[in-house]
Scaffold this active site. Structure first.
Site, PDB file in Angstrom:
ATOM      1  CG  ASP A 122     -22.878  92.976  -0.057  1.00  0.00           C
ATOM      2  OD1 ASP A 122     -23.051  91.753   0.063  1.00  0.00           O
ATOM      3  OD2 ASP A 122     -21.787  93.537   0.143  1.00  0.00           O
ATOM      4  CG  ASP A 165     -22.032  89.178   3.610  1.00  0.00           C
ATOM      5  OD1 ASP A 165     -21.116  88.446   3.174  1.00  0.00           O
ATOM      6  OD2 ASP A 165     -22.358  90.247   3.065  1.00  0.00           O
TER       7      ASP A 165
END
Length: 189
Positions: free
Chosen positions: A147, A161
């Site tokens: 991330d 995401d």
């Protein structure tokens, strides 16, 4: 008077033209191609941006991109959204694999642009994070998701995401509009 059980075709922008609606028992390849194309683009962009983040960012050293509105901040997430479920990576992987398989199975019934794009986003995002969980450190099916996108007051996330979240919004919109997976519109009473 129309039979209430007979589905009404959805409007053209969300369901396609009558010629693209599959005949009874048939299947429209047009929507399968849209689904596959969107899924592959999302998967490619997700993996490319993760590779770039790993090559150019250092964990713990955020980089301001648009002031404090958007930062690049590299982390490795062993859990699900908001780092929930850390330590349950194999189970999260199994759920994501089941979702991806389910989306592919249901994609055979696609008859709408909205559903096709939503399924493509969901599939590409799920597979993007599945690949991290399977192939990244520390070990297969225990891998941490990369991330790197950070906005104020929100969890750090990635392209996969964003795709999954966008898919969820599109699925809700299609459902609220009464457009079924096959592109027909529900009869409202």
């Amino acid at each position: 008077m129309e039979d209430a059980a007979t589905p009404e075709p959805a409007d053209s922008p969300s369901a396609g033209s009558p010629s693209s609606t599959p005949a009874a028992g048939g299947r429209s390849w047009k929507w399968t191609v849209v689904f596959g194309g969107v899924g592959l683009v999302v998967l490619f962009l997700d993996q490319l941006t993760k590779a770039l983040a790993l090559a150019h960012l250092t964990p713990g050293e955020p980089v301001n991109v648009i002031g404090s509105l958007l930062k690049f901040n590299l982390i490795r997430n062993s859990g699900a959204a908001f780092s929930l479920g850390a330590g349950y990576t194999p189970y999260i992987s199994a759920v994501q694999i089941a979702v991806a398989v389910g989306v592919v199975y249901l994609s055979r019934k696609l008859g709408s642009a909205g559903w096709s794009v939503a399924f493509g986003l969901l599939f590409g995002g799920a597979v993007g994070n599945i690949l991290d969980r399977i192939f990244r450190e520390p070990s297969p099916f225990h891998g941490h998701v990369v991330d790197f996108l950070q906005t104020p007051h929100w969890a750090i996330f990635n392209v996969a995401d964003m795709a999954v979240t966008s898919a969820a919004v599109l699925l809700v919109i299609q459902t609220l509009r009464g457009i079924k997976l096959d592109g027909t519109r529900e009869q409202r009473k």
